[in-house]
Design an enzyme around this catalytic site. Sequence first.
Site, PDB file in Angstrom:
ATOM      1  N   VAL A  12      -7.222  18.326  48.631  1.00 44.32           N
ATOM      2  CA  VAL A  12      -7.295  16.969  48.103  1.00 44.32           C
ATOM      3  C   VAL A  12      -8.014  16.098  49.118  1.00 44.32           C
ATOM      4  CG1 VAL A  12      -5.305  17.107  46.561  1.00 44.32           C
ATOM      5  CG2 VAL A  12      -4.968  16.431  48.944  1.00 44.32           C
ATOM      6  N   SER A  13      -8.506  14.962  48.659  1.00 46.16           N
ATOM      7  CA  SER A  13      -9.346  14.115  49.500  1.00 46.16           C
ATOM      8  C   SER A  13      -8.587  13.036  50.265  1.00 46.16           C
ATOM      9  CB  SER A  13     -10.425  13.444  48.643  1.00 46.16           C
ATOM     10  OG  SER A  13     -11.223  14.429  48.050  1.00 46.16           O
ATOM     11  N   SER A  14      -7.366  12.756  49.866  1.00 43.80           N
ATOM     12  CA  SER A  14      -6.629  11.700  50.567  1.00 43.80           C
ATOM     13  C   SER A  14      -5.155  12.058  50.661  1.00 43.80           C
ATOM     14  CB  SER A  14      -6.801  10.361  49.853  1.00 43.80           C
ATOM     15  OG  SER A  14      -6.083  10.365  48.643  1.00 43.80           O
ATOM     16  N   GLU A  44      -6.863  16.446  52.875  1.00 47.25           N
ATOM     17  CA  GLU A  44      -8.043  15.911  53.554  1.00 47.25           C
ATOM     18  C   GLU A  44      -8.092  14.403  53.410  1.00 47.25           C
ATOM     19  OE1 GLU A  44     -11.533  16.015  55.724  1.00 47.25           O
ATOM     20  OE2 GLU A  44     -10.053  17.556  55.385  1.00 47.25           O
TER      21      GLU A  44
END
Length: 134
Positions: A12-14, A44
Amino acid sequence: MKKRKVALYCRVSSVEQTTENQKIRLLQYADDKELLYDLYEEQESTRKTRPIKQALLHKARKGEYDAVIVYKLDRWARSSTELILEAKELIDKGVGFISLSDNLDFTTASGKLHFQILSAFAEFERALISERTK
């Protein structure tokens, strides 16, 4: 018959997001295919490095996995160049690469064709960027 061992990778990005939906699909796929697996989850944020992915790649390079399976291509790579280079390295080492949502399996004939097309577009994209900067 020896069971295939695969690496399942989700990212995941956040920190506000969760890998849960990706994980459910990946685990279901592995169970349906009766695969042995290691699960890699990366949370991530704005970092450019992905240590968990690097650990997975290290083991894959040593031949510990028959395939790497992701929920979606963009969960593996942030650019088409990164995707092509890493997928090609894995494929050249005999490690399959499968993306569930994109319905791509680079170990099949049609998957290999898709990979070649993706590679061609990535090379074209790099050439355009190079031309523009010159």
